[in-house]
Design a protein around this motif. Structure first.
Motif, PDB file in Angstrom:
ATOM      1  N   LEU A 152     -16.759   5.212 -14.930  1.00  0.00           N
ATOM      2  CA  LEU A 152     -17.028   6.622 -14.662  1.00  0.00           C
ATOM      3  C   LEU A 152     -18.271   6.819 -13.799  1.00  0.00           C
ATOM      4  N   THR A 153     -18.204   7.808 -12.940  1.00  0.00           N
ATOM      5  CA  THR A 153     -19.393   8.297 -12.260  1.00  0.00           C
ATOM      6  C   THR A 153     -20.053   9.299 -13.206  1.00  0.00           C
ATOM      7  N   GLN A 154     -21.257   9.707 -12.884  1.00  0.00           N
ATOM      8  CA  GLN A 154     -21.906  10.737 -13.688  1.00  0.00           C
ATOM      9  C   GLN A 154     -21.068  12.022 -13.665  1.00  0.00           C
TER      10      GLN A 154
ATOM     11  N   ASN B 196     -19.312  13.900 -16.826  1.00  0.00           N
ATOM     12  CA  ASN B 196     -19.552  15.326 -17.051  1.00  0.00           C
ATOM     13  C   ASN B 196     -18.238  16.062 -17.289  1.00  0.00           C
ATOM     14  N   GLN B 197     -17.238  15.795 -16.469  1.00  0.00           N
ATOM     15  CA  GLN B 197     -15.944  16.471 -16.589  1.00  0.00           C
ATOM     16  C   GLN B 197     -15.236  16.118 -17.889  1.00  0.00           C
ATOM     17  N   ILE B 198     -15.228  14.851 -18.233  1.00  0.00           N
ATOM     18  CA  ILE B 198     -14.493  14.387 -19.408  1.00  0.00           C
ATOM     19  C   ILE B 198     -15.191  14.770 -20.708  1.00  0.00           C
ATOM     20  N   MET B 199     -16.504  14.561 -20.763  1.00  0.00           N
ATOM     21  CA  MET B 199     -17.235  14.720 -22.021  1.00  0.00           C
ATOM     22  C   MET B 199     -17.936  16.067 -22.157  1.00  0.00           C
ATOM     23  N   LYS B 200     -17.933  16.857 -21.083  1.00  0.00           N
ATOM     24  CA  LYS B 200     -18.574  18.185 -21.094  1.00  0.00           C
ATOM     25  C   LYS B 200     -20.078  18.114 -21.366  1.00  0.00           C
ATOM     26  N   VAL B 201     -20.676  16.997 -20.962  1.00  0.00           N
ATOM     27  CA  VAL B 201     -22.132  16.857 -21.038  1.00  0.00           C
ATOM     28  C   VAL B 201     -22.682  17.324 -19.694  1.00  0.00           C
ATOM     29  N   PRO B 202     -23.655  18.223 -19.679  1.00  0.00           N
ATOM     30  CA  PRO B 202     -24.197  18.700 -18.407  1.00  0.00           C
ATOM     31  C   PRO B 202     -24.705  17.548 -17.522  1.00  0.00           C
ATOM     32  N   MET B 203     -24.463  17.678 -16.226  1.00  0.00           N
ATOM     33  CA  MET B 203     -24.909  16.655 -15.267  1.00  0.00           C
ATOM     34  C   MET B 203     -26.401  16.361 -15.411  1.00  0.00           C
ATOM     35  N   ARG B 204     -27.193  17.404 -15.525  1.00  0.00           N
ATOM     36  CA  ARG B 204     -28.646  17.230 -15.620  1.00  0.00           C
ATOM     37  C   ARG B 204     -29.014  16.422 -16.861  1.00  0.00           C
ATOM     38  N   THR B 205     -28.274  16.606 -17.944  1.00  0.00           N
ATOM     39  CA  THR B 205     -28.522  15.850 -19.171  1.00  0.00           C
ATOM     40  C   THR B 205     -28.212  14.371 -18.954  1.00  0.00           C
ATOM     41  N   ILE B 206     -27.076  14.092 -18.338  1.00  0.00           N
ATOM     42  CA  ILE B 206     -26.713  12.700 -18.050  1.00  0.00           C
ATOM     43  C   ILE B 206     -27.773  12.063 -17.158  1.00  0.00           C
TER      44      ILE B 206
ATOM     45  N   GLU C  64     -16.802   3.790 -24.902  1.00  0.00           N
ATOM     46  CA  GLU C  64     -16.071   2.565 -25.253  1.00  0.00           C
ATOM     47  C   GLU C  64     -14.573   2.859 -25.347  1.00  0.00           C
ATOM     48  N   GLN C  65     -14.220   3.982 -25.934  1.00  0.00           N
ATOM     49  CA  GLN C  65     -12.819   4.386 -26.036  1.00  0.00           C
ATOM     50  C   GLN C  65     -12.216   4.576 -24.650  1.00  0.00           C
ATOM     51  N   ILE C  66     -12.933   5.225 -23.755  1.00  0.00           N
ATOM     52  CA  ILE C  66     -12.450   5.441 -22.387  1.00  0.00           C
ATOM     53  C   ILE C  66     -12.263   4.103 -21.687  1.00  0.00           C
ATOM     54  N   LYS C  67     -13.193   3.197 -21.888  1.00  0.00           N
ATOM     55  CA  LYS C  67     -13.102   1.865 -21.271  1.00  0.00           C
ATOM     56  C   LYS C  67     -11.844   1.138 -21.717  1.00  0.00           C
ATOM     57  N   ASN C  68     -11.477   1.298 -22.971  1.00  0.00           N
ATOM     58  CA  ASN C  68     -10.341   0.567 -23.537  1.00  0.00           C
ATOM     59  C   ASN C  68      -8.992   1.248 -23.315  1.00  0.00           C
ATOM     60  N   GLU C  69      -8.992   2.423 -22.712  1.00  0.00           N
ATOM     61  CA  GLU C  69      -7.714   3.123 -22.464  1.00  0.00           C
ATOM     62  C   GLU C  69      -7.005   2.555 -21.266  1.00  0.00           C
TER      63      GLU C  69
END
Length: 59
Positions: A15-17, A21-31, A54-59
């Motif tokens: 994943l890129t930042q 952000n899109q998948i986890m709904k964590v604000p970009m600035r927070t990441i 880890e779950q995303i990695k294993n999908e």
């Protein structure tokens, strides 16, 4: 150290930042702040974020 763990886990999940952000709904600035070491979330958030990556990695 959190900043290294989260960045490595994000990259291992392919994943890129912006995509994280899109998948986890964590604000970009927070990441960005996490990866720069400017902010450290509570331990329970760290665990949940790393588990999800880890779950995303294993999908």
């Amino acid at each position: 150290m959190w900043k290294d763990e989260v960045k490595a886990a994000r990259k291992a999940a392919g994943l890129t930042q912006a995509k994280m952000n899109q998948i986890m709904k964590v604000p970009m600035r927070t990441i960005q702040s996490w990866e720069a070491g400017d902010r450290i979330p509570p331990e329970y958030v760290q665990i949940l974020v790393l588990e999800k990556l880890e779950q995303i990695k294993n999908e």
